[in-house]
Motif scaffolding. Structure first.
Motif, PDB file in Angstrom:
ATOM      1  N   TYR A  12     111.135 -71.768  42.921  1.00  0.00           N
ATOM      2  CA  TYR A  12     111.383 -70.347  42.697  1.00  0.00           C
ATOM      3  C   TYR A  12     112.787 -69.965  43.161  1.00  0.00           C
ATOM      4  N   ILE A  13     113.178 -70.448  44.326  1.00  0.00           N
ATOM      5  CA  ILE A  13     114.514 -70.165  44.844  1.00  0.00           C
ATOM      6  C   ILE A  13     115.582 -70.758  43.935  1.00  0.00           C
ATOM      7  N   LEU A  16     116.543 -68.590  41.121  1.00  0.00           N
ATOM      8  CA  LEU A  16     117.363 -67.438  41.489  1.00  0.00           C
ATOM      9  C   LEU A  16     118.757 -67.839  41.963  1.00  0.00           C
ATOM     10  N   ARG A  53     108.123 -65.562  48.966  1.00  0.00           N
ATOM     11  CA  ARG A  53     109.021 -65.433  47.814  1.00  0.00           C
ATOM     12  C   ARG A  53     109.773 -64.106  47.843  1.00  0.00           C
ATOM     13  N   ARG A  57     113.780 -63.837  47.942  1.00  0.00           N
ATOM     14  CA  ARG A  57     114.485 -63.042  46.930  1.00  0.00           C
ATOM     15  C   ARG A  57     115.336 -61.953  47.566  1.00  0.00           C
ATOM     16  N   GLN A  58     114.829 -61.343  48.646  1.00  0.00           N
ATOM     17  CA  GLN A  58     115.602 -60.307  49.323  1.00  0.00           C
ATOM     18  C   GLN A  58     116.896 -60.881  49.895  1.00  0.00           C
ATOM     19  N   ARG A  61     119.344 -61.639  47.117  1.00  0.00           N
ATOM     20  CA  ARG A  61     119.836 -60.412  46.496  1.00  0.00           C
ATOM     21  C   ARG A  61     120.954 -59.764  47.303  1.00  0.00           C
TER      22      ARG A  61
END
Length: 232
Positions: A12-13, A16, A53, A57-58, A61
């Motif tokens: 997942y990382i 991103l 997750r 994501r934070q 971002r």
């Protein structure tokens, strides 16, 4: 998280932030082992607000730096601390004389709260005002009459004569003398009158509590009681 969940988190990382992708099989294996070693004791997600997750994501971002395991571990530790701060230990359901079981239940509850599997137990706020009194509690208080049983009150009477005299006077319909300030010994409302010991020079050398109030205080309380119906 087990190794499979860590692999899913890294995948997942990688979607991103492609900088975290390891194309070499040996490097990918080492990365998986490192992340599992550092994050294996935390869950991927909990029923009450934690998701690894979301934490990853934070970071991606708002930070220009490549994510590290610590960037997921820090939010997890903050999540745990916040839940424990908001938690008030409930009374265990086991026998309080069984110290081992009592302690084990307290520890188990705290661990469940910190792990996010149980919501924190918060103490109820203290409320005031007659409109907020539970009707069942009010009825119970009327039934009991006092938190001190009559037998215990009678046994305590010799050790607190001023309170015993006050309660006896109120029970007989006499005015509550301790509801007003005494003009003689200057005892404040709610405090018993005091006996002043006067020395040869006319100065007060000491005071001692009186079992009965000064007559002037009785008269003042009676006058105040007589005025209350007229004021109502």
């Amino acid at each position: 998280m087990d190794r499979r969940e860590i692999a899913a988190l890294l995948a997942y990382i990688g979607r991103l932030d492609p900088r975290t992708i390891r194309t070499d099989q040996s490097e990918a294996r080492d990365q998986l082992a490192q992340w599992h070693e550092l994050l294996g004791d935390m869950p991927m997600a909990t029923p009450h607000g934690w998701d690894a997750r979301v934490a990853a994501r934070q970071h991606i971002r708002i930070s220009p730096y490549q994510i590290l395991p610590a960037d997921v571990a820090r939010p997890w530790e903050s999540y745990r601390r916040d839940r424990l701060v908001r938690h008030t230990d409930p009374t265990p359901s086991v026998d309080p004389d069984d110290q081992a079981a009592w302690t084990a239940e307290l520890v188990g509850t705290r661990r469940a709260v910190a792990a996010g599997t149980t919501q924190p137990a918060q103490a109820q706020a203290i409320t005031s005002g007659r409109d907020r009194i539970d009707p069942a509690l009010e009825a119970r208080l009327r039934e009991v009459g006092s938190c001190i049983p009559p037998a215990a009150r009678a046994a305590l009477a010799p050790y607190r004569p001023a309170r015993a005299a006050r309660e006896a006077a109120i029970a007989q319909g006499q005015p509550d003398s301790l509801s007003v300030r005494c003009g003689w010994c200057l005892a404040q409302a709610g405090e018993p009158c005091r006996r002043r010991r006067i020395g040869p020079d006319g100065g007060a050398r000491g005071t001692a509590p009186r079992a009965t109030p000064h007559p002037g205080r009785l008269d003042l309380a009676a006058a105040q009681q007589a005025q209350q119906p007229a004021m109502a």
